[in-house]
Design a protein around this motif. Sequence first.
Motif, PDB file in Angstrom:
ATOM      1  N   CYS A 332       0.848  -1.182   0.000  1.00 54.53           N
ATOM      2  CA  CYS A 332       0.000   0.000   0.000  1.00 54.53           C
ATOM      3  C   CYS A 332       0.887   1.237   0.000  1.00 54.53           C
ATOM      4  O   CYS A 332       1.559   1.514   0.986  1.00 54.53           O
ATOM      5  CB  CYS A 332      -0.888   0.021   1.229  1.00 54.53           C
ATOM      6  N   LEU A 333       0.862   1.933  -1.088  1.00 52.24           N
ATOM      7  CA  LEU A 333       1.717   3.118  -1.215  1.00 52.24           C
ATOM      8  C   LEU A 333       0.846   4.345  -1.391  1.00 52.24           C
ATOM      9  O   LEU A 333      -0.054   4.362  -2.215  1.00 52.24           O
ATOM     10  CB  LEU A 333       2.637   2.947  -2.433  1.00 52.24           C
ATOM     11  N   MET A 334       1.141   5.380  -0.592  1.00 51.92           N
ATOM     12  CA  MET A 334       0.380   6.612  -0.748  1.00 51.92           C
ATOM     13  C   MET A 334       1.340   7.766  -1.003  1.00 51.92           C
ATOM     14  O   MET A 334       2.384   7.850  -0.376  1.00 51.92           O
ATOM     15  CB  MET A 334      -0.407   6.870   0.530  1.00 51.92           C
ATOM     16  N   PHE A 335       0.984   8.623  -1.928  1.00 55.72           N
ATOM     17  CA  PHE A 335       1.767   9.837  -2.151  1.00 55.72           C
ATOM     18  C   PHE A 335       1.079  10.974  -1.411  1.00 55.72           C
ATOM     19  O   PHE A 335      -0.120  11.189  -1.580  1.00 55.72           O
ATOM     20  CB  PHE A 335       1.873  10.136  -3.645  1.00 55.72           C
ATOM     21  N   TYR A 336       1.849  11.678  -0.618  1.00 56.82           N
ATOM     22  CA  TYR A 336       1.236  12.695   0.226  1.00 56.82           C
ATOM     23  C   TYR A 336       1.770  14.089  -0.069  1.00 56.82           C
ATOM     24  O   TYR A 336       2.974  14.272  -0.267  1.00 56.82           O
ATOM     25  CB  TYR A 336       1.505  12.373   1.692  1.00 56.82           C
ATOM     26  N   SER A 337       0.852  15.044  -0.110  1.00 56.36           N
ATOM     27  CA  SER A 337       1.304  16.435  -0.074  1.00 56.36           C
ATOM     28  C   SER A 337       0.258  17.268   0.663  1.00 56.36           C
ATOM     29  O   SER A 337      -0.942  16.997   0.564  1.00 56.36           O
ATOM     30  CB  SER A 337       1.530  16.963  -1.489  1.00 56.36           C
ATOM     31  N   TYR A 338       0.723  18.253   1.387  1.00 58.45           N
ATOM     32  CA  TYR A 338      -0.218  19.066   2.148  1.00 58.45           C
ATOM     33  C   TYR A 338      -1.129  19.847   1.217  1.00 58.45           C
ATOM     34  O   TYR A 338      -2.274  20.164   1.555  1.00 58.45           O
ATOM     35  CB  TYR A 338       0.527  19.996   3.114  1.00 58.45           C
ATOM     36  N   ASN A 339      -0.625  20.122   0.018  1.00 62.82           N
ATOM     37  CA  ASN A 339      -1.456  20.798  -0.973  1.00 62.82           C
ATOM     38  C   ASN A 339      -2.737  20.042  -1.281  1.00 62.82           C
ATOM     39  O   ASN A 339      -3.793  20.633  -1.489  1.00 62.82           O
ATOM     40  CB  ASN A 339      -0.678  20.943  -2.283  1.00 62.82           C
ATOM     41  N   ASP A 340      -2.635  18.720  -1.319  1.00 67.63           N
ATOM     42  CA  ASP A 340      -3.826  17.900  -1.545  1.00 67.63           C
ATOM     43  C   ASP A 340      -4.847  18.127  -0.434  1.00 67.63           C
ATOM     44  O   ASP A 340      -6.045  18.206  -0.682  1.00 67.63           O
ATOM     45  CB  ASP A 340      -3.455  16.409  -1.572  1.00 67.63           C
ATOM     46  N   ILE A 341      -4.354  18.222   0.789  1.00 67.86           N
ATOM     47  CA  ILE A 341      -5.251  18.440   1.919  1.00 67.86           C
ATOM     48  C   ILE A 341      -5.986  19.772   1.748  1.00 67.86           C
ATOM     49  O   ILE A 341      -7.205  19.857   1.909  1.00 67.86           O
ATOM     50  CB  ILE A 341      -4.454  18.442   3.250  1.00 67.86           C
ATOM     51  N   LEU A 342      -5.223  20.801   1.366  1.00 66.51           N
ATOM     52  CA  LEU A 342      -5.838  22.116   1.172  1.00 66.51           C
ATOM     53  C   LEU A 342      -6.875  22.068   0.049  1.00 66.51           C
ATOM     54  O   LEU A 342      -7.957  22.636   0.153  1.00 66.51           O
ATOM     55  CB  LEU A 342      -4.766  23.157   0.849  1.00 66.51           C
ATOM     56  N   LYS A 343      -6.530  21.368  -1.022  1.00 71.59           N
ATOM     57  CA  LYS A 343      -7.454  21.233  -2.151  1.00 71.59           C
ATOM     58  C   LYS A 343      -8.753  20.582  -1.681  1.00 71.59           C
ATOM     59  O   LYS A 343      -9.849  21.038  -1.990  1.00 71.59           O
ATOM     60  CB  LYS A 343      -6.808  20.340  -3.219  1.00 71.59           C
ATOM     61  N   LEU A 344      -8.616  19.504  -0.930  1.00 70.56           N
ATOM     62  CA  LEU A 344      -9.794  18.770  -0.461  1.00 70.56           C
ATOM     63  C   LEU A 344     -10.638  19.620   0.473  1.00 70.56           C
ATOM     64  O   LEU A 344     -11.863  19.549   0.467  1.00 70.56           O
ATOM     65  CB  LEU A 344      -9.357  17.490   0.263  1.00 70.56           C
ATOM     66  N   GLU A 345      -9.969  20.439   1.262  1.00 67.70           N
ATOM     67  CA  GLU A 345     -10.705  21.308   2.167  1.00 67.70           C
ATOM     68  C   GLU A 345     -11.585  22.267   1.380  1.00 67.70           C
ATOM     69  O   GLU A 345     -12.717  22.540   1.735  1.00 67.70           O
ATOM     70  CB  GLU A 345      -9.725  22.093   3.034  1.00 67.70           C
ATOM     71  N   LYS A 346     -11.043  22.748   0.266  1.00 62.95           N
ATOM     72  CA  LYS A 346     -11.809  23.677  -0.566  1.00 62.95           C
ATOM     73  C   LYS A 346     -13.041  23.007  -1.144  1.00 62.95           C
ATOM     74  O   LYS A 346     -14.086  23.632  -1.282  1.00 62.95           O
ATOM     75  CB  LYS A 346     -10.925  24.197  -1.708  1.00 62.95           C
ATOM     76  N   PHE A 347     -12.933  21.721  -1.490  1.00 65.34           N
ATOM     77  CA  PHE A 347     -14.074  20.998  -2.053  1.00 65.34           C
ATOM     78  C   PHE A 347     -15.309  21.118  -1.185  1.00 65.34           C
ATOM     79  O   PHE A 347     -16.415  21.170  -1.674  1.00 65.34           O
ATOM     80  CB  PHE A 347     -13.762  19.497  -2.182  1.00 65.34           C
ATOM     81  N   SER A 348     -15.097  21.129   0.130  1.00 66.53           N
ATOM     82  CA  SER A 348     -16.284  21.075   0.989  1.00 66.53           C
ATOM     83  C   SER A 348     -16.689  22.451   1.504  1.00 66.53           C
ATOM     84  O   SER A 348     -17.484  22.554   2.408  1.00 66.53           O
ATOM     85  CB  SER A 348     -16.037  20.096   2.145  1.00 66.53           C
ATOM     86  N   LYS A 349     -16.162  23.498   0.882  1.00 70.18           N
ATOM     87  CA  LYS A 349     -16.439  24.811   1.467  1.00 70.18           C
ATOM     88  C   LYS A 349     -17.897  25.254   1.296  1.00 70.18           C
ATOM     89  O   LYS A 349     -18.378  26.069   2.064  1.00 70.18           O
ATOM     90  CB  LYS A 349     -15.456  25.867   0.951  1.00 70.18           C
ATOM     91  N   ASP A 350     -18.611  24.686   0.317  1.00 69.33           N
ATOM     92  CA  ASP A 350     -20.012  25.062   0.156  1.00 69.33           C
ATOM     93  C   ASP A 350     -20.982  24.144   0.887  1.00 69.33           C
ATOM     94  O   ASP A 350     -22.188  24.277   0.771  1.00 69.33           O
ATOM     95  CB  ASP A 350     -20.381  25.078  -1.334  1.00 69.33           C
ATOM     96  N   LYS A 351     -20.437  23.202   1.616  1.00 70.15           N
ATOM     97  CA  LYS A 351     -21.313  22.243   2.307  1.00 70.15           C
ATOM     98  C   LYS A 351     -21.861  22.856   3.594  1.00 70.15           C
ATOM     99  O   LYS A 351     -21.346  23.844   4.095  1.00 70.15           O
ATOM    100  CB  LYS A 351     -20.497  20.998   2.670  1.00 70.15           C
TER     101      LYS A 351
END
Length: 725
Positions: A332-351
């Motif tokens: 199980c290999l995951m590529f991580y970047s904090y930028n992804d986290i920020l991007k995902l946070e933006k996805f839910s901003k209208d929820k």
Amino acid sequence: MLVDQKEILKDKLKEIFGYDQFRGNQEAIIQNILDKKNTFVIMPTGAGKSLCYQLPALVQAGTAIVISPLIALMKNQVDQLNAFGINAHFLNSTLSKSEINRVKKETLEGKTKLLYVAPESLTKEDNLDFLHKVHISFVAIDEAHCISEWGHDFRPEYRRIRQIIGQLGNLPVIALTATATPKVQQDIQRNLQMEDADLFKSSFNRKNLYYEIRPKKDIKKQLVRFVSQHKGKSGIVYCLSRKKVEEIAELLRVNGFKAAPYHAGLDSNVRMQNQDAFLNEDCDIIVATIAFGMGIDKPDVRFVVHYDTPKSLEGYYQETGRAGRDGLEGNCLMFYSYNDILKLEKFSKDKPVTERDNAKLLLQEMSSYAESSVCRRRQLLHYFGESFDTDCGFCDNCKVPREKYEAENYLLQVLRAVQQTEERFGLNHLVDVIRGSENQYVLSYGHNQLPVYGQGAEETQELWQSVVRQSLLYEFLEKDIENIGTLKLTQRGRDFMAMPYSVTFTRDHDYSTTEEEEEVEKEVPVLKPHDEALVAILKSLRKTIARQKGLPPYVIFQDPSLEEMATFFPTTKDALSHINGVGMGKVAKFGTPFIQAIQQYVEENNIDTIADVVVKSSVNRSKTKIFVIQQIDRKIDLFEIAESQNISMDELLSEIEHICYSGTKLNLDYYLESILDEDQQADIADYFLNAQTDNIRTALEELGDDYTEEELRLMRIKFLSEYAN
Ligand code: ADP
Ligand code: ZN
């Protein structure tokens, strides 16, 4: 009488499913259902949940109703059951009117043992009328975490299940899920009104999965290199967007891999085709979005890559859980970047606010998992409410030593902050208080007046966050289930405050400044106990038959069964039925061509097969052998292997020596490293290289002052593996 029933269940297990033994809690769960009690099962993906309701459905009168949210999975499961010779059907929106009528007719005639129903079909008026007439044995609710909005896969229609079951009478219910944090577990039980249910929670530990996280840098190159190391094996690559899915599938294709995309935006024909290609082994790698519930039930997926950082640990765990379901290799290999986290946070901003806050909390957990240097398995298990007191030795953080520091004073500050704020706040607030932040929130509570305020101003926010997380992980603090986000002291935390002692914490990864992250090289697997050429023949035979019957190959026989066939060369029906995973039903349905192929191979290659008469006894012996080889392959601690086989260390060593002397290479480096340093190893190796005999007594006379017999025997095995085999 009890003994009798136990025997009957075991016989059925072998007769129908071809398994010799129940796994984990399966037997107790089945018994509980047969006793008509409400049952709540929390078991990780791949542990064998399905059997827990399939078997009791078969041995009882009536039809078991199985509620499952994934339509794709239903067909798959029903196909598998039919292959075992079991009468099972599903009822969902993909069926035509006449198909529905046929299913209903067979069910009302009492032929159907299991009926899979989608939650939205359950609520339809005419289906309800129909269900009223059915003799129902019990109701199983699969993927029960969908009930909770605190989980990662909330489905509102699941909230109505309880009410509908209630209308059908007083039926025993079994709820099953692969992911439930303590909060979600509470939610499920409340919602299904089954607080009285017997809980069977198995360990979430998937010992055969190797977890690794790398910074998202030069990612395409890294990905291509990684899949090259696993060429020809089945794998899944998850991406966040459809565009990325297409792009990566293309990238892999031009690099010579058999890869296909899969996402909800594809034409449904193409999607089905690609999924089938993957299941039928015409395509090795499927590149997919995580947004789409794939219903992948393929047991021999060898790797799962997260190209983008997932939205939650629940999702990550479930997705990685699709690797190695047959208990063999799973990377199980995951590529991580904090930028992804920020991007995902933006996805839910209208929820809506609660949903957004929940999404944010899940993301925080995700990023702290990725950035932490603590054993991955330890973190994951802790997250799912299980205590796991040692590091696993089989994840990137365990394999590559991370920087540690003395944390007594840091821990003390954190616990004081929790205590002085009266155990009513969460991580960010605590860190603000310790660091002396002047934000409104801190001031409005008057927390700038507390003795702990500003005591940790000279350290960074990241450091304090990491200390708080490790305080949780090592159980000095705990989460408050009723108030999400709030942290409380545990007894251990209180004891520590009363009398502090030395503790060691681990420094987080700093992915932002990593130039070149060290890479964990994977060793080439050692020789297998089975005949690879025969396995290849059997696999291709399986593929041909699968195609003729329109079934995925693993429905016929699974990989471990084929490997066992290529170890014992069964050439009669009876011998074949002794292979794990092969019941009499399968022998009758699919056995003949396999027996013929094995027979032919045995004749062409002059192989001595184990005579049928001795199959039974030698099977066990060889099973231990296979087990030991597999466990060593997975780098399991030798003590653990001995313990799980119920044999002494001495016996285990004899077994290993036996394996080695008969020509199989075993790589014990992982274990040797933990007991002997390099110089010591060189010392002993030097001895064996120059000695006249490999006799252990002689070696002990020479080296016995410095080394134990066990150490010498282990080094002798290493020596023999390297030079003699
Ligand atoms: P889950 O639903 O928990 O993810 P499954 O029910 O699909 O897992 O089972 C995972 C795999 O384990 C399947 O390939 C199944 O055939 C196998 N399995 C289940 N029970 C046993 C058992 N008692 N012995 C051997 N294999 C089993
Ligand atoms: Zn670990």
